[in-house]
Motif scaffolding. Structure first.
Motif, PDB file in Angstrom:
ATOM      1  N   TYR A  88       0.818  -1.208   0.000  1.00 45.24           N
ATOM      2  CA  TYR A  88       0.000   0.000   0.000  1.00 45.24           C
ATOM      3  C   TYR A  88       0.853   1.260   0.000  1.00 45.24           C
ATOM      4  CZ  TYR A  88      -4.574  -2.220   0.846  1.00 45.24           C
ATOM      5  OH  TYR A  88      -5.748  -2.947   0.729  1.00 45.24           O
ATOM      6  N   ASP A 103      -0.256   4.829  -1.884  1.00 46.26           N
ATOM      7  CA  ASP A 103      -0.982   5.315  -0.714  1.00 46.26           C
ATOM      8  C   ASP A 103      -2.029   6.348  -1.108  1.00 46.26           C
ATOM      9  OD1 ASP A 103      -1.449   6.928   1.888  1.00 46.26           O
ATOM     10  OD2 ASP A 103      -0.207   5.248   2.552  1.00 46.26           O
ATOM     11  N   LEU A 104      -3.224   6.221  -0.526  1.00 46.98           N
ATOM     12  CA  LEU A 104      -4.302   7.164  -0.783  1.00 46.98           C
ATOM     13  C   LEU A 104      -3.837   8.613  -0.667  1.00 46.98           C
ATOM     14  CD1 LEU A 104      -7.447   7.889  -0.904  1.00 46.98           C
ATOM     15  CD2 LEU A 104      -7.332   7.851   1.594  1.00 46.98           C
ATOM     16  N   HIS A 144      -0.393   5.672 -11.568  1.00 45.68           N
ATOM     17  CA  HIS A 144       0.613   5.254 -10.597  1.00 45.68           C
ATOM     18  C   HIS A 144       1.975   5.821 -10.926  1.00 45.68           C
ATOM     19  CE1 HIS A 144       3.740   2.488  -8.993  1.00 45.68           C
ATOM     20  NE2 HIS A 144       3.008   2.632  -7.908  1.00 45.68           N
ATOM     21  N   SER A 194      -6.418  -1.490   5.033  1.00 44.68           N
ATOM     22  CA  SER A 194      -7.290  -1.858   3.913  1.00 44.68           C
ATOM     23  C   SER A 194      -8.579  -1.041   3.893  1.00 44.68           C
ATOM     24  CB  SER A 194      -7.613  -3.357   3.952  1.00 44.68           C
ATOM     25  OG  SER A 194      -8.318  -3.698   5.141  1.00 44.68           O
ATOM     26  N   THR A 205      -8.887   2.077   4.824  1.00 44.25           N
ATOM     27  CA  THR A 205      -8.596   3.464   4.466  1.00 44.25           C
ATOM     28  C   THR A 205      -7.855   3.602   3.150  1.00 44.25           C
ATOM     29  OG1 THR A 205      -6.490   3.460   5.688  1.00 44.25           O
ATOM     30  CG2 THR A 205      -8.480   4.136   6.899  1.00 44.25           C
ATOM     31  N   GLY A 206      -7.192   2.533   2.701  1.00 43.12           N
ATOM     32  CA  GLY A 206      -6.377   2.606   1.500  1.00 43.12           C
ATOM     33  C   GLY A 206      -5.064   3.324   1.725  1.00 43.12           C
ATOM     34  N   SER A 207      -4.670   3.452   2.993  1.00 45.86           N
ATOM     35  CA  SER A 207      -3.479   4.235   3.308  1.00 45.86           C
ATOM     36  C   SER A 207      -2.617   3.550   4.356  1.00 45.86           C
ATOM     37  CB  SER A 207      -3.871   5.622   3.816  1.00 45.86           C
ATOM     38  OG  SER A 207      -2.742   6.321   4.300  1.00 45.86           O
ATOM     39  N   SER A 213      -9.444   9.829   5.750  1.00 47.48           N
ATOM     40  CA  SER A 213      -9.478   8.807   4.699  1.00 47.48           C
ATOM     41  C   SER A 213     -10.715   8.925   3.815  1.00 47.48           C
ATOM     42  CB  SER A 213      -9.427   7.404   5.313  1.00 47.48           C
ATOM     43  OG  SER A 213     -10.693   7.011   5.836  1.00 47.48           O
ATOM     44  N   ARG A 214     -11.701   9.705   4.249  1.00 51.40           N
ATOM     45  CA  ARG A 214     -12.978   9.781   3.525  1.00 51.40           C
ATOM     46  C   ARG A 214     -13.212  11.158   2.908  1.00 51.40           C
ATOM     47  NH1 ARG A 214     -12.822   4.876   2.976  1.00 51.40           N
ATOM     48  NH2 ARG A 214     -14.962   4.824   2.196  1.00 51.40           N
ATOM     49  N   LYS A 228     -18.059   0.347   7.527  1.00 48.25           N
ATOM     50  CA  LYS A 228     -16.602   0.415   7.427  1.00 48.25           C
ATOM     51  C   LYS A 228     -16.007   1.197   8.595  1.00 48.25           C
ATOM     52  CE  LYS A 228     -16.406   0.148   2.377  1.00 48.25           C
ATOM     53  NZ  LYS A 228     -16.082   0.892   1.136  1.00 48.25           N
TER      54      LYS A 228
END
Length: 237
Positions: free
Chosen positions: A93, A97-98, A140, A171, A173-175, A196-197, A220
């Motif tokens: 990740y 990273d987000l 990316h 997972s 948060t994607g970060s 994260s949102r 979530k």
């Protein structure tokens, strides 16, 4: 006896000490994981939380009401036997990273992302020795190899119970950076979840909230908070 028996078969759930940790007994019988391994956890606090979950069950067992038990099962049955693979998967990740993928507009969203995410990237650089660089757009672009190595080492240093919680923190948060910020208590969990949102919150403000999406979001968020609590219990003495 399987812990996921449909009906309650015990009266009292109690905590007991083991040579290598703590366990829960149901009317004197030790609880086992779904894979039939002894459910032995690292702290008395976690064992007490698991015992409370079992004691709170009604006539039928509801696994969804037992997040600490489920986390302990995952740590013992799934994460511990493949610790390196799980750690490697989560470390990936860091390269996507987000927090590093920014919108090119509108200006309000760009500013909101920068205000929340830049300080977290600065924190990672200072605390973890890993400087991740933001970029505009969704294509990316790889991060610095040294930074990724630093992050990978920190992920691998987590034990099986810590890594189980960390899996959800990352997972959901994607970060990887937010995961570490939660793991190390850098900010309140609610603050990190909100960070994260940002994209989802912006869209909801712009177009209105979708009831189904809001319900999924709430689920979530609950899982994220469960992971924060599980990690705290794994470290409580």
């Amino acid at each position: 006896m399987s812990e996921w028996a449909a009906k309650r078969f015990w009266t009292d759930a109690t905590v007991a000490s083991e040579a290598d940790g703590h366990t829960v007994r149901l009317d004197g019988r030790p609880v086992k994981t779904p894979a039939k391994a002894p459910l032995v956890v690292p702290t008395a606090a976690m064992a007490a939380a698991i015992a409370d979950e079992w004691q709170a069950q009604g006539d039928k067992i509801d696994p969804l009401s037992m997040p600490v038990t489920r986390g302990a099962n995952a740590a013992i049955d799934r994460v511990r036997p493949q610790h390196a693979d799980v750690a490697d998967m989560l470390a990936e990740y860091g390269d996507a990273d987000l927090l590093c993928y920014r919108a090119d507009g509108p200006e309000g969203l760009v500013e909101r992302q920068a205000a929340a995410w830049d300080p977290l990237l600065d924190w990672a650089a200072q605390t973890l020795g890993a400087r991740l660089e933001p970029r505009t757009g969704i294509m990316h672009a790889g991060q610095d190899a040294h930074a990724l190595s630093q992050l990978r080492g920190a992920v691998h240093a987590l034990d099986a119970f810590e890594l189980t919680a960390f899996h959800d923190l990352v997972s959901l948060t994607g970060s990887l950076v937010i995961g570490f910020a939660a793991e190390r208590g850098a900010h309140a969990p609610e603050t990190l979840w909100a960070a994260s949102r940002i994209d989802e919150t912006w869209q909801a403000e712009l177009w209105g909230e979708d009831e189904e999406a809001a319900a999924a979001e709430d689920h979530k968020r609950g899982a994220f908070m469960d992971a924060v609590r599980f990690l705290s219990l794994a470290r409580s003495h």
